[in-house]
Design an enzyme around this catalytic site. Structure first.
Site, PDB file in Angstrom:
ATOM      1  N   GLU A 261      91.238 -19.309 -40.501  1.00  0.00           N
ATOM      2  CA  GLU A 261      91.170 -20.436 -39.496  1.00  0.00           C
ATOM      3  C   GLU A 261      92.037 -20.261 -38.547  1.00  0.00           C
ATOM      4  O   GLU A 261      93.230 -20.132 -38.462  1.00  0.00           O
ATOM      5  CB  GLU A 261      91.394 -21.795 -40.066  1.00  0.00           C
ATOM      6  CG  GLU A 261      90.412 -22.201 -41.256  1.00  0.00           C
ATOM      7  CD  GLU A 261      89.037 -22.319 -40.518  1.00  0.00           C
ATOM      8  OE1 GLU A 261      88.824 -22.606 -39.471  1.00  0.00           O
ATOM      9  OE2 GLU A 261      87.821 -22.464 -41.553  1.00  0.00           O
ATOM     10  N   CYS A 295      95.328 -27.031 -33.289  1.00  0.00           N
ATOM     11  CA  CYS A 295      94.062 -26.104 -32.995  1.00  0.00           C
ATOM     12  C   CYS A 295      93.173 -26.784 -32.346  1.00  0.00           C
ATOM     13  O   CYS A 295      92.205 -26.062 -31.885  1.00  0.00           O
ATOM     14  CB  CYS A 295      93.788 -25.522 -34.281  1.00  0.00           C
ATOM     15  SG  CYS A 295      93.562 -26.477 -35.750  1.00  0.00           S
ATOM     16  N   GLU A 472      86.955 -25.111 -44.806  1.00  0.00           N
ATOM     17  CA  GLU A 472      87.737 -25.774 -45.684  1.00  0.00           C
ATOM     18  C   GLU A 472      87.636 -27.353 -45.947  1.00  0.00           C
ATOM     19  O   GLU A 472      86.952 -27.843 -45.261  1.00  0.00           O
ATOM     20  CB  GLU A 472      89.281 -25.621 -45.075  1.00  0.00           C
ATOM     21  CG  GLU A 472      89.542 -24.072 -44.809  1.00  0.00           C
ATOM     22  CD  GLU A 472      91.024 -24.031 -44.566  1.00  0.00           C
ATOM     23  OE1 GLU A 472      91.773 -23.414 -45.215  1.00  0.00           O
ATOM     24  OE2 GLU A 472      91.689 -24.182 -43.420  1.00  0.00           O
TER      25      GLU A 472
HETATM   26  P1  NAP Z   1     100.869 -16.956 -36.476  1.00  0.00           P
HETATM   27  O1  NAP Z   1     101.966 -16.512 -35.663  1.00  0.00           O
HETATM   28  O2  NAP Z   1      99.423 -16.387 -36.761  1.00  0.00           O
HETATM   29  O3  NAP Z   1     101.585 -17.323 -37.838  1.00  0.00           O
HETATM   30  C1  NAP Z   1     100.655 -18.086 -39.057  1.00  0.00           C
HETATM   31  C2  NAP Z   1     101.132 -17.603 -40.381  1.00  0.00           C
HETATM   32  O4  NAP Z   1     101.149 -16.057 -40.145  1.00  0.00           O
HETATM   33  C3  NAP Z   1     102.785 -17.871 -40.276  1.00  0.00           C
HETATM   34  O5  NAP Z   1     102.980 -18.054 -41.711  1.00  0.00           O
HETATM   35  C4  NAP Z   1     103.551 -16.369 -40.031  1.00  0.00           C
HETATM   36  O6  NAP Z   1     104.535 -16.231 -40.597  1.00  0.00           O
HETATM   37  C5  NAP Z   1     102.440 -15.554 -40.922  1.00  0.00           C
HETATM   38  N1  NAP Z   1     102.452 -14.165 -40.164  1.00  0.00           N
HETATM   39  C6  NAP Z   1     102.884 -13.610 -38.998  1.00  0.00           C
HETATM   40  N2  NAP Z   1     102.537 -12.355 -39.158  1.00  0.00           N
HETATM   41  C7  NAP Z   1     102.146 -11.784 -40.313  1.00  0.00           C
HETATM   42  C8  NAP Z   1     101.732 -10.761 -41.021  1.00  0.00           C
HETATM   43  N3  NAP Z   1     102.076  -9.645 -40.012  1.00  0.00           N
HETATM   44  N4  NAP Z   1     101.183 -10.815 -42.272  1.00  0.00           N
HETATM   45  C9  NAP Z   1     100.990 -11.745 -42.656  1.00  0.00           C
HETATM   46  N5  NAP Z   1     101.296 -13.151 -42.110  1.00  0.00           N
HETATM   47  C10 NAP Z   1     102.064 -13.190 -41.008  1.00  0.00           C
HETATM   48  O7  NAP Z   1     100.350 -18.620 -36.136  1.00  0.00           O
HETATM   49  P2  NAP Z   1     101.243 -19.916 -35.439  1.00  0.00           P
HETATM   50  O8  NAP Z   1     102.303 -19.535 -34.358  1.00  0.00           O
HETATM   51  O9  NAP Z   1     102.028 -20.145 -36.776  1.00  0.00           O
HETATM   52  O10 NAP Z   1     100.070 -21.156 -35.457  1.00  0.00           O
HETATM   53  C11 NAP Z   1      99.541 -21.156 -34.145  1.00  0.00           C
HETATM   54  C12 NAP Z   1      98.164 -20.568 -34.316  1.00  0.00           C
HETATM   55  O11 NAP Z   1      97.480 -21.134 -35.442  1.00  0.00           O
HETATM   56  C13 NAP Z   1      97.300 -21.090 -32.979  1.00  0.00           C
HETATM   57  O12 NAP Z   1      96.406 -20.101 -32.644  1.00  0.00           O
HETATM   58  C14 NAP Z   1      96.459 -22.467 -33.699  1.00  0.00           C
HETATM   59  O13 NAP Z   1      95.319 -22.577 -32.945  1.00  0.00           O
HETATM   60  C15 NAP Z   1      96.328 -21.839 -35.006  1.00  0.00           C
HETATM   61  N6  NAP Z   1      95.714 -22.766 -35.797  1.00  0.00           N
HETATM   62  C16 NAP Z   1      94.349 -22.773 -36.628  1.00  0.00           C
HETATM   63  C17 NAP Z   1      93.939 -23.884 -37.226  1.00  0.00           C
HETATM   64  C18 NAP Z   1      92.584 -24.013 -37.647  1.00  0.00           C
HETATM   65  O14 NAP Z   1      92.451 -24.675 -38.806  1.00  0.00           O
HETATM   66  N7  NAP Z   1      91.592 -23.132 -36.970  1.00  0.00           N
HETATM   67  C19 NAP Z   1      95.012 -24.930 -37.564  1.00  0.00           C
HETATM   68  C20 NAP Z   1      96.404 -24.751 -37.104  1.00  0.00           C
HETATM   69  C21 NAP Z   1      96.826 -23.634 -36.338  1.00  0.00           C
HETATM   70  P3  NAP Z   1     105.971 -16.490 -39.614  1.00  0.00           P
HETATM   71  O15 NAP Z   1     105.837 -17.927 -39.351  1.00  0.00           O
HETATM   72  O16 NAP Z   1     107.019 -15.978 -40.531  1.00  0.00           O
HETATM   73  O17 NAP Z   1     105.855 -15.679 -38.479  1.00  0.00           O
END
Ligand code: NAP
Length: 497
Positions: A261, A295, A472
């Site tokens: 997502e 999001c 989901e």
């Molecule tokens: P993110 O930077 O992609 O991080 C998401 C998760 O992935 C965090 O737990 C992060 O850990 C982890 N992660 C980072 N690098 C990784 C790697 N190399 N391997 C595995 N996991 C890794 O996103 P975010 O900044 O937390 O969230 C914002 C984004 O989420 C936005 O684009 C938003 O639109 C999207 N979002 C989508 C939905 C939906 O349902 N469509 C809902 C909410 C948010 P760390 O925290 O340790 O970096």
């Protein structure tokens, strides 16, 4: 090891452990990471286990070892534990909602609302798991009993973002557990305390050791080894498209089931016949609540040119009057962004757009006199659809008004981005509304309500780059967390006796 998540106090601040194999424990290295409040960076929320691949290996081994027992437990027994967890979490809503607000920065009202939603998710799946989940079919052979079963997958890796730090983990972990899977949970580094609260409620409700394991730490140190581990048969990820798509390659290459997502660039279309008072309220809520860090947040108002000037003026007045500040105060409507990096990035995008000549209709810059990561709620008018403001997810309190000539152009502009999570239309015209529902490329569609907001019992997910074609929540979650077994059951041949 202790009976609770706080392993020790350091200068009066809690040191929180991982939860592995039924024990709260420090990271294998003993390292911790400090977490501070985005509304007041002087406030340390806690010290949290900074884990690495050794902790992931231990957690996956625990989850793998617990799978046979948990998947063999009756659905009713699993439902009872989930229901008990819902009661435990419900009894802590004020405390957890406040911690959510301190840790993530959304207002206290939103923090309490999100915690209440996690409780609702636990309750929903305690009921859902007691519904029939197999099907009975007619067979070509009249003596064959032909039916399907749904069985759990095994160890699921759950990776979550910071922006809904208790609801998103709940809507992934709870169905995974309900359908008999075991879980290794890697929360966002910026919101570990909410992950601790959810895990603690489930642990206290009586989950057997190893069924749910919490491993805190960075994406690279914890997420990467989790996604690469062959014992993890399914990975559910919510976050940015860059991280998610990389992760999908690794997990898919080794044959794991993957659910993504991702981001959004959600439009609210306002036609000339819309109730403008209502549209203003809904569009501002969709764009600005949680400081635009949803999001499903509205980031584009695509407006019929005949009402664009009036709507922009009203949006600007409402946005300019929003109260920005400490999210724990009742009077605050807009809290900080999640981090200094996020605030710098969003403020930089605003400056770049202004310097490029895009007209600012409200906000811009940062509020004076606040210590945290605040950015003023901001409105741009006359934005071009193919600009950065028109195409990229900024993930902050920024709304772009894009004027259009008619409904055809509005839908074309709405569909012109790589995402397709949610979309709204404001109109009184039923025919236009039906046309919008058919032509819009979005997984969640609202007519006369804001783009954000999702009820916990219905499918949630996006079209195009917002998702991986899975959904989901509600009944949709069984598609991801179970696999189908088809059974042909024939009586043994008659002995003729
Ligand atoms: P993110 O930077 O992609 O991080 C998401 C998760 O992935 C965090 O737990 C992060 O850990 C982890 N992660 C980072 N690098 C990784 C790697 N190399 N391997 C595995 N996991 C890794 O996103 P975010 O900044 O937390 O969230 C914002 C984004 O989420 C936005 O684009 C938003 O639109 C999207 N979002 C989508 C939905 C939906 O349902 N469509 C809902 C909410 C948010 P760390 O925290 O340790 O970096």
């Amino acid at each position: 090891m202790t009976n609770g998540p706080i392993l020790e106090q350091r200068d009066g601040i809690g040191v929180y452990g991982n939860y592995i194999g039924g024990e709260w424990t420090s990271s294998a290295s003993g390292d911790t990471s400090e977490n501070r409040s985005p509304s007041n960076p002087d406030e340390v929320i806690g010290h949290f286990a900074a884990s690495d691949e050794a902790d992931v290996a231990a957690a996956v081994a625990a989850a793998d070892g617990a799978f046979a027992g948990w998947s063999g437990t009756s659905a009713i027994a699993r439902a009872n534990i989930l229901y008990k967890a819902s009661e435990i979490l419900a009894s802590r809503i004020p405390e957890v909602g406040r911690d959510l607000s301190r840790e993530e920065g959304k207002t206290l009202k939103e923090g309490i609302g999100e915690t209440t939603r996690a409780v609702a998710i636990l309750r929903y799946f305690a009921g859902e798991i007691q519904q029939p989940i197999g099907e009975h079919y007619a067979s070509m052979n009249p003596s064959t009993l032909l039916f399907t079963l749904r069985e759990p997958l095994g160890v699921c890796g759950i990776i979550t973002p910071w922006n809904f730090p208790i609801a998103i983990p709940a809507w992934k972990i709870v169905p995974a557990l309900a359908f008999g899977n075991t879980v290794v949970f890697k929360p966002a580094s910026l919101t570990p305390l909410c992950a601790v609260h959810l895990t603690q409620a489930l642990a206290e409700a009586g989950l057997p050791p190893g069924v749910l394991n919490l491993v805190m730490g960075s994406g690279g140190a914890v997420g990467d080894p989790l996604v690469a581990d062959d014992r993890v048969v399914a990975v559910s990820f919510t976050g940015s498209d860059v991280v998610g798509n990389e992760m999908k390659k690794v997990a898919s290459d080794r044959g794991a089931k993957v659910q993504l997502e991702l981001g959004g660039k959600n439009p609210a279309i306002v036609l000339a016949d819309a109730d403008l008072d209502h549209a203003v309220t809904q569009v501002v809520n969709g764009a600005m609540m949680s400081s635009g860090q949803k999001c499903t947040a509205t980031s584009r108002a695509i407006v019929d040119r005949r009402v664009a000037a009036e709507l922009t003026e009203r949006l600007g007045a409402t946005i300019g009057a929003l109260s920005v500040g400490d999210p724990l105060l009742d009077s605050t409507q807009i809290g900080p962004l999640i981090s200094a990096d996020a605030a710098d990035r969003v403020a930089g995008e605003i400056d770049t757009a202004r310097q490029g000549g895009t007209a600012l209709a409200a906000g811009g810059g940062r509020p004076d006199g606040l210590n945290g990561h605040f950015v003023n709620p901001t409105l741009f008018s006359d934005v071009s659809s193919d600009s950065r403001l028109g195409q990229e997810e900024l993930f902050g309190p920024v709304l772009a008004v894009i004027p259009v000539d008619d409904v055809d152009e509005a839908i074309a502009v709405a569909n012109s981005v790589r995402f397709g999570l949610s979309a709204s239309l404001f109109t009184r015209d039923i025919s236009r509304a039906l046309e919008f529902i058919q032509r819009i490329q979005a997984g969640i569609v609202h007519v006369n309500s804001e783009t954000a907001g999702a009820e916990p019992h219905v499918p949630f997910g996006g079209y195009k780059g917002s998702s991986s074609y899975s959904r989901e929540q509600g009944k949709a979650s069984r598609e991801f967390y179970t696999q189908v077994k088809t059974v042909y059951f024939d009586p043994p041949p008659s002995s003729g006796a």
